[in-house]
Design an enzyme around this catalytic site. Sequence first.
Site, mmCIF file in Angstrom:
data_model
loop_
_atom_site.group_PDB
_atom_site.id
_atom_site.type_symbol
_atom_site.label_atom_id
_atom_site.label_comp_id
_atom_site.label_asym_id
_atom_site.label_seq_id
_atom_site.Cartn_x
_atom_site.Cartn_y
_atom_site.Cartn_z
ATOM 1 N N ASP A 199 0.838 -1.237 -0.081
ATOM 2 C CA ASP A 199 0.087 -0.145 -0.001
ATOM 3 C C ASP A 199 0.824 1.245 0.002
ATOM 4 O OD1 ASP A 199 0.821 -0.754 2.699
ATOM 5 O OD2 ASP A 199 -0.755 0.700 3.641
ATOM 6 N N GLU A 246 0.138 -1.152 5.990
ATOM 7 C CA GLU A 246 1.221 -0.230 6.639
ATOM 8 C C GLU A 246 1.197 1.178 7.109
ATOM 9 O OE1 GLU A 246 5.198 1.291 7.967
ATOM 10 O OE2 GLU A 246 4.015 1.867 6.363
#
Length: 376
Positions: free
Chosen positions: A68, A133
């Site tokens: 991500d 994250e």
Amino acid sequence: MSDTLQLARDLIARPSVTPDDQGCQALLGARLEKLGFRLEPLRFGDVDNLWARRGDSGPVLAFAGHTDVVPPGPLEQWNTPPFEPTEIDGYLYGRGAADMKGSLAAMLTASERFLAAHPDHRGSLAFLITSDEEGIATDGTVKVIETLEARGEKIDWCVVGEPTSTERVGDVIKNGRRGSLNGVLTVKGVQGHVAYPQLARNPIHELAPALAELCAQEWDRGNEFFPPTSFQVSNIHGGTGAENVVPGEVEVVFNFRFSTEFTADELKARVTAILDGHGLDYDLRWRLSGHPFLTAEGQLIEAAREAVRAVTGHESALSTSGGTSDGRFIAPTGAQVLELGPVNATIHKVNECVRIDDLEQISRMYEHIMQALLSA
């Protein structure tokens, strides 16, 4: 075009704004499966995670990373579209180039070369990949680690591909991180007209001396591994928007980045004592993002420093500065954890980029670490 560059381009082209993976893990997983890894997709909530392992015995060396990325921000400020990987003057541009799709690509290509040379390596090689994250990090690495711990599956060494370098690739290795403790403080007053302050109680005025004391505190002086604990206010909200109204309450959002000199509970107690000392009427909510962790000198750090030396000819420095990383979820299991990745000058910025040559060097560093720890 090198395999590392091509894979980094393929990953950047997928607009995987947290927590949307956009098929990045499937792309990586397909190549890992060809190398003999057993794939275990783990989805929690809206978050895709992947645990991939090659080998059944210990020790276990894991590469950890996230697919991500943060939102690109104002598109008009980008010189090139953020999800169209573009090469200019030796740099690869695109959201995630440095944080951290470049590192993921380097991890995979390093593994391909290592396994071609060492198909019967000792122990196990693993990948822990998440898409949570850059977000709130509640359904990503932390949940994968809980799953592994529940079945007694341990990681011995973990290399996180966060962008740790400052001036040149490999100059800084993170061997720990500070803890992060967040607080939301609401101080209550009595709303009223500004012309009749005797009929109101201004919570902003009441908060100000306490806030000044919090900001002026020397919480600790750090130690040989960590800088001093810091207290920072990130948001203040108060008032109705009108010029003639004393607000009824004010909200302050703050954060501690703390060293091993303090525990979270000790910080909470000290803050509460200061607030109580000022006689405030308040509510205080806490959220612990992570405890501080530290990996002392040992096999993993030695392998990483030698890898940097072998690839670049330069020495590396150990550091615990900066923000948090998913290493905070892995270290408490007893694993040795470090972070090693590209230069972090453009991470989270518009026109994020990474030197193309650095991608190749990082891949070689990761390969050296594998050779040092897992070659038979």
